[in-house]
Design an enzyme around this catalytic site. Structure first.
Site, PDB file in Angstrom:
ATOM      1  N   TYR A  37       0.823  -1.203   0.000  1.00  0.00           N
ATOM      2  CA  TYR A  37       0.000   0.000   0.000  1.00  0.00           C
ATOM      3  C   TYR A  37       0.855   1.249   0.000  1.00  0.00           C
ATOM      4  O   TYR A  37       1.889   1.314   0.669  1.00  0.00           O
ATOM      5  CB  TYR A  37      -0.862   0.064   1.262  1.00  0.00           C
ATOM      6  CG  TYR A  37      -2.005  -0.898   1.284  1.00  0.00           C
ATOM      7  CD1 TYR A  37      -2.942  -0.912   0.263  1.00  0.00           C
ATOM      8  CD2 TYR A  37      -2.166  -1.772   2.341  1.00  0.00           C
ATOM      9  CE1 TYR A  37      -4.007  -1.786   0.297  1.00  0.00           C
ATOM     10  CE2 TYR A  37      -3.228  -2.645   2.394  1.00  0.00           C
ATOM     11  CZ  TYR A  37      -4.144  -2.656   1.365  1.00  0.00           C
ATOM     12  OH  TYR A  37      -5.205  -3.507   1.415  1.00  0.00           O
ATOM     13  N   HIS A 193     -12.989   2.927   5.351  1.00  0.00           N
ATOM     14  CA  HIS A 193     -11.754   2.179   5.095  1.00  0.00           C
ATOM     15  C   HIS A 193     -11.336   1.302   6.277  1.00  0.00           C
ATOM     16  O   HIS A 193     -10.295   0.647   6.224  1.00  0.00           O
ATOM     17  CB  HIS A 193     -10.600   3.153   4.788  1.00  0.00           C
ATOM     18  CG  HIS A 193     -10.688   3.787   3.441  1.00  0.00           C
ATOM     19  ND1 HIS A 193     -10.874   5.136   3.256  1.00  0.00           N
ATOM     20  CD2 HIS A 193     -10.628   3.249   2.194  1.00  0.00           C
ATOM     21  CE1 HIS A 193     -10.907   5.405   1.961  1.00  0.00           C
ATOM     22  NE2 HIS A 193     -10.775   4.295   1.291  1.00  0.00           N
ATOM     23  N   ARG A 223      -5.580   6.778  -8.935  1.00  0.00           N
ATOM     24  CA  ARG A 223      -4.731   5.720  -8.393  1.00  0.00           C
ATOM     25  C   ARG A 223      -5.314   4.387  -8.831  1.00  0.00           C
ATOM     26  O   ARG A 223      -6.440   4.315  -9.316  1.00  0.00           O
ATOM     27  CB  ARG A 223      -4.667   5.775  -6.868  1.00  0.00           C
ATOM     28  CG  ARG A 223      -5.988   5.434  -6.198  1.00  0.00           C
ATOM     29  CD  ARG A 223      -5.891   5.546  -4.690  1.00  0.00           C
ATOM     30  NE  ARG A 223      -5.055   4.501  -4.113  1.00  0.00           N
ATOM     31  CZ  ARG A 223      -5.513   3.327  -3.646  1.00  0.00           C
ATOM     32  NH1 ARG A 223      -6.805   3.055  -3.689  1.00  0.00           N
ATOM     33  NH2 ARG A 223      -4.697   2.437  -3.117  1.00  0.00           N
ATOM     34  N   ASN A 225      -6.244   0.345  -7.641  1.00  0.00           N
ATOM     35  CA  ASN A 225      -6.338  -0.705  -6.643  1.00  0.00           C
ATOM     36  C   ASN A 225      -6.565  -2.000  -7.411  1.00  0.00           C
ATOM     37  O   ASN A 225      -6.863  -1.963  -8.614  1.00  0.00           O
ATOM     38  CB  ASN A 225      -7.475  -0.422  -5.663  1.00  0.00           C
ATOM     39  CG  ASN A 225      -7.290  -1.202  -4.367  1.00  0.00           C
ATOM     40  OD1 ASN A 225      -6.303  -1.932  -4.185  1.00  0.00           O
ATOM     41  ND2 ASN A 225      -8.247  -1.068  -3.476  1.00  0.00           N
ATOM     42  N   GLU A 265      -8.948  -1.699 -10.373  1.00  0.00           N
ATOM     43  CA  GLU A 265      -9.801  -0.517 -10.231  1.00  0.00           C
ATOM     44  C   GLU A 265      -8.981   0.727 -10.565  1.00  0.00           C
ATOM     45  O   GLU A 265      -7.958   0.983  -9.932  1.00  0.00           O
ATOM     46  CB  GLU A 265     -10.313  -0.380  -8.798  1.00  0.00           C
ATOM     47  CG  GLU A 265     -11.302  -1.463  -8.402  1.00  0.00           C
ATOM     48  CD  GLU A 265     -11.761  -1.354  -6.961  1.00  0.00           C
ATOM     49  OE1 GLU A 265     -12.661  -2.109  -6.581  1.00  0.00           O
ATOM     50  OE2 GLU A 265     -11.208  -0.523  -6.209  1.00  0.00           O
ATOM     51  N   TYR A 316      -7.097 -10.597   2.875  1.00  0.00           N
ATOM     52  CA  TYR A 316      -8.053  -9.507   2.729  1.00  0.00           C
ATOM     53  C   TYR A 316      -8.621  -9.468   1.315  1.00  0.00           C
ATOM     54  O   TYR A 316      -9.811  -9.240   1.114  1.00  0.00           O
ATOM     55  CB  TYR A 316      -7.373  -8.175   3.063  1.00  0.00           C
ATOM     56  CG  TYR A 316      -8.244  -6.972   2.799  1.00  0.00           C
ATOM     57  CD1 TYR A 316      -9.389  -6.733   3.554  1.00  0.00           C
ATOM     58  CD2 TYR A 316      -7.943  -6.076   1.774  1.00  0.00           C
ATOM     59  CE1 TYR A 316     -10.196  -5.642   3.305  1.00  0.00           C
ATOM     60  CE2 TYR A 316      -8.741  -4.983   1.517  1.00  0.00           C
ATOM     61  CZ  TYR A 316      -9.871  -4.770   2.282  1.00  0.00           C
ATOM     62  OH  TYR A 316     -10.669  -3.692   2.028  1.00  0.00           O
ATOM     63  N   LYS A 317      -7.776  -9.708   0.342  1.00  0.00           N
ATOM     64  CA  LYS A 317      -8.235  -9.665  -1.048  1.00  0.00           C
ATOM     65  C   LYS A 317      -8.938 -10.957  -1.459  1.00  0.00           C
ATOM     66  O   LYS A 317      -9.452 -11.052  -2.579  1.00  0.00           O
ATOM     67  CB  LYS A 317      -7.061  -9.364  -1.982  1.00  0.00           C
ATOM     68  CG  LYS A 317      -6.549  -7.919  -1.825  1.00  0.00           C
ATOM     69  CD  LYS A 317      -5.287  -7.680  -2.645  1.00  0.00           C
ATOM     70  CE  LYS A 317      -4.744  -6.258  -2.447  1.00  0.00           C
ATOM     71  NZ  LYS A 317      -5.593  -5.201  -3.011  1.00  0.00           N
TER      72      LYS A 317
END
Lengths: 346, 203
Positions: A37, A193, A223, A225, A265, A316-317
C-alpha cells in the site's frame, strides 16, 4: 455501433472477453515487481492516445454489456444505489461532468445540447435520448446521480466535504470488490476504510485524507487498486457472497487460466464545482490470466507480485486459498529475466 | 475512566466515554439495564438543577427493579420506564422531533440501545458527536445480516445464525451508525456446511 461494443455477459455463461486491442490497453497496475500500500495518487491528466487515461471517463468495448449488467443488479437490489437527501446537488454536478466529458471526448457516441437550463442528451450506444431541465429532478426518470451512472461504466461514490472530513453520502455501487454501499453509506473516510489491513498503521489514510481535503477544482487525481476475481463477475458484492463464494473453491489447474481474473480498479477523484463534494469513480477492468500472460512482461511481474505479497493482503483480497495454484500457473510465464520499469507492455 | 474496556479495534467500531453534565436547556437521557448506574454516577458531579430539566427514558431489561427507585430519587422532570426500546421509540421520536436547540442527549447502557437512540437523534439532524454515550452492561451486539438485511438483536456468539434468513454469520467489528449495527457475513459461503462452533464472545 454493433461493431464497437462486445456482446457479452458478466454472469451465468460468462462470455466476457478482452479483444487483443483491449488487452494491449489494459491498465496493468504494477509499475514494479512488488506491491505494498502507498498513497499512490497522481494527477489524472490525459495519457497516451488509445490508453485508458486518454479521456476523463474511458468508454471501451465493454460499455453496453456493463450497463446491461448494472441494470440487472439494480433490478435485483435497488439498495446498490443510494443518495442521502443533501447529496442531490452533487448528483447534478456529476451528471454535468459526465455528460460534458463524454460529449467532448466521444462526439460520435454522445451529444449534449444546452439552451440555458434546457438540456438535450443523446447516448447512441444505449439508444437513449433525453430532454430535461438541469436542476429539476422531476424531468428525469431517476435522480441525477442514478440517471447518469446507469449510463457510465464504473462504480461511483459521492463524498460530502464537511468538518474536515469526507463522508460517503451517495453512491452507485454494482461492480464492487466485496464492500457494501448500503452498510457504508454515511460513513467518514476512516470509517469506510476501517476493514483494510496494514494501511491504517502506515498512516496511508491520514495522508490520503489530508491530500483529498485539498483537492482542487480542475485538478483531479487517480490511483489503482486491485484484487482477484474468479470468473468475470462484476458484481462481487457482500450481499451476494453466498452465491459467488463457492466459485473460489472450484478452481483447478486446468481452469485457472480461463477463470481467474486480475481485477483492477482505476480510481479517480474529482472535485465538483457547486456542491464542493468529491466524485470518486471506481472503474473496474477485468482480465483473464490467459489473456494477461500474452504480454510477457505482465506474466513475469504478476508472478513476482503474488509470490511476495504479505499473507494479510492475500487474505483480505480473498485469494489466499488459491495463491499456490495461481503461482503454479504464473510461474510458467516467469523466466526470471528483468522487467522494464512502468506499467506498459514492452 | 470508562467502566467497560474494549479490545483495540478498527476505526468504524464505536468508542464510548463517560457521561458529563453539559449546559443545556433540556436534557434527554436514555438508558437500559446497568446504564442506569451511569446516570446515577453523573448525579455525583452534576448540579441538582440538571434533573429538573431531565427527561429519562429507562429500559430496565435484565436489571429488573434494581435501579428504578434510585432513578426516581433523582427527581427528573420525567421518568419513563419502558419494557423495550421498540416500545420507547414513539415517545423518543416525539421528544426528538419537538426538541429545541440546546437539548443535550445522554445515552448509557448497551451498544444496541445507544446506537439506535443515536441514529434516531441523527435522523432529526443532531450531529452524531453531539450525543454523549457511556457503555455499561452487556456486550451483546446488534448485527445486520449483509445478505438479507435483517437485524438480529442480542448476538452473544460468533458465528451465529441470522434470525431472519438462517445463514451462519461471522460478526465483524465493522459498524454502521446509520443502521446502528455491526455487520454479519456468511461464514461458510465458500465452503457450504463448514461452520465452526459458536464461541461466546459478546457477554
Amino acid at each position: 455501433m454493433g461493431l464497437d461494443f462486445n456482446q457479452e455477459t458478466f454472469r451465468n455463461d460468462f462470455t466476457f472477453r478482452n479483444s487483443p486491442k483491449a488487452i494491449r490497453r489494459f491498465p496493468f497496475p504494477f509499475h514494479e515487481d512488488g506491491y505494498m500500500y502507498s498513497v499512490n495518487l497522481e494527477p489524472h491528466v490525459p495519457g497516451p492516445k488509445g490508453s485508458v487515461f486518454e479521456h476523463t471517463f474511458d468508454v471501451d468495448e465493454h460499455y453496453v454489456a456493463e450497463m446491461r449488467d448494472r441494470a440487472l443488479v439494480l433490478a435485483e437490489d435497488p439498495l446498490r444505489c443510494q443518495s442521502l437527501p443533501h447529496m442531490t446537488l452533487a448528483g447534478w454536478d456529476l451528471l454535468e461532468l459526465i455528460m460534458t466529458s463524454k460529449a467532448r471526448d466521444y462526439p460520435h457516441w454522445f451529444e449534449l445540447h444546452k439552451q440555458g437550463d434546457k438540456w438535450h442528451w443523446i447516448n447512441k450506444p444505449l439508444e437513449i435520448e433525453q430532454k430535461f431541465t438541469f436542476g429539476d429532478e422531476t424531468t428525469l426518470p431517476y435522480g441525477p446521480m442514478e440517471y447518469i451512472t446507469r449510463q457510465t461504466q464504473g462504480d461511483f461514490s459521492l463524498q460530502d466535504h464537511r468538518d474536515d472530513n469526507l463522508w460517503m453520502d451517495a453512491g452507485m455501487i454494482t461492480t464492487q470488490a466485496d464492500w457494501s454501499l448500503d452498510f457504508d453509506v454515511g460513513m467518514s473516510f476512516h470509517e469506510w476504510h476501517a476493514p483494510v489491513p496494514l494501511a491504517h498503521e502506515k498512516g496511508i489514510f491520514d495522508r490520503a485524507l489530508k491530500f483529498l481535503l485539498n483537492l482542487q477544482l480542475g485538478a483531479p487525481v487517480r490511483r489503482f487498486n486491485w484484487t482477484m476475481t474468479v470468473d468475470p463477475l462484476l458484481d462481487t458484492s457482500p450481499e451476494t457472497y453466498p452465491q459467488w463464494g463457492p466459485t473460489r473453491a472450484s478452481l483447478t489447474p486446468e481452469t485457472i487460466g480461463k477463470r481467474m481474473h486480475l481485477r483492477v480498479e482505476l480510481q479517480t477523484l474529482i472535485r465538483l464545482p457547486r456542491s464542493n463534494a468529491i466524485a470518486f469513480p471506481i472503474r473496474c477492468y477485468l482480465i483473464k490470466f490467459d489473456e494477461l500472460v500474452t504480454v510477457p512482461k505482465w506474466g513475469r511481474r504478476l508472478h513476482r507480485v503474488i509470490r511476495d505479497l504479505p499473507e494479510e493482503l492475500a487474505v483480505y483480497k480473498g485469494f489466499a486459498r488459491n495463491r499456490p495454484m495461481m503461482l503454479d500457473y504464473l510461474a510458467q510465464y516467469d523466466d526470471g529475466t528483468p522487467t522494464s520499469p512502468g506499467i506498459w507492455p514492452d | 475512566m470508562p467502566k467497560t474496556v474494549f479490545e483495540p479495534s478498527i476505526k468504524s467500531r464505536p468508542t464510548y466515554g463517560v457521561l458529563e453534565h453539559r449546559p443545556g436547556t433540556a436534557h434527554l437521557m436514555v438508558a437500559d439495564a446497568e446504564g442506569a448506574q451511569a446516570l446515577l454516577d453523573l448525579a455525583h458531579s452534576a448540579p441538582p438543577t440538571l434533573w429538573t430539566q431531565a427527561m429519562i427514558v429507562y429500559i430496565p431489561g435484565r436489571s429488573g427493579q434494581q435501579f428504578t427507585q434510585a432513578l426516581a430519587n433523582l427527581s427528573p422532570s420525567q421518568l419513563h420506564i419502558s419494557p423495550s426500546y421498540a416500545a420507547a421509540q414513539p415517545r423518543l421520536h416525539k421528544i426528538l422531533q419537538t426538541a429545541h436547540a440546546g437539548l443535550q442527549i445522554y445515552l448509557a447502557g448497551t451498544e444496541s440501545l445507544m446506537g439506535q437512540a443515536q441514529a434516531a437523534a441523527m435522523a432529526v439532524g443532531v450531529p452524531h458527536r453531539a450525543v454523549q454515550m457511556e457503555h455499561r452492561g452487556s456486550l451483546a451486539r446488534r448485527v445486520q445480516c449483509v445478505h438479507c438485511k435483517g437485524i438480529t438483536e442480542n448476538v452473544t456468539t460468533d458465528p451465529f445464525e441470522c434470525s431472519h434468513c438462517g445463514l451462519n454469520l461471522f460478526v465483524r467489528d465493522h459498524y454502521s451508525r446509520r443502521i446502528a449495527a455491526f455487520q454479519g457475513v456468511n461464514i461458510d459461503a465458500e465452503d457450504p456446511g463448514q461452520v465452526p462452533p459458536a464461541v461466546e464472545r459478546f457477554t
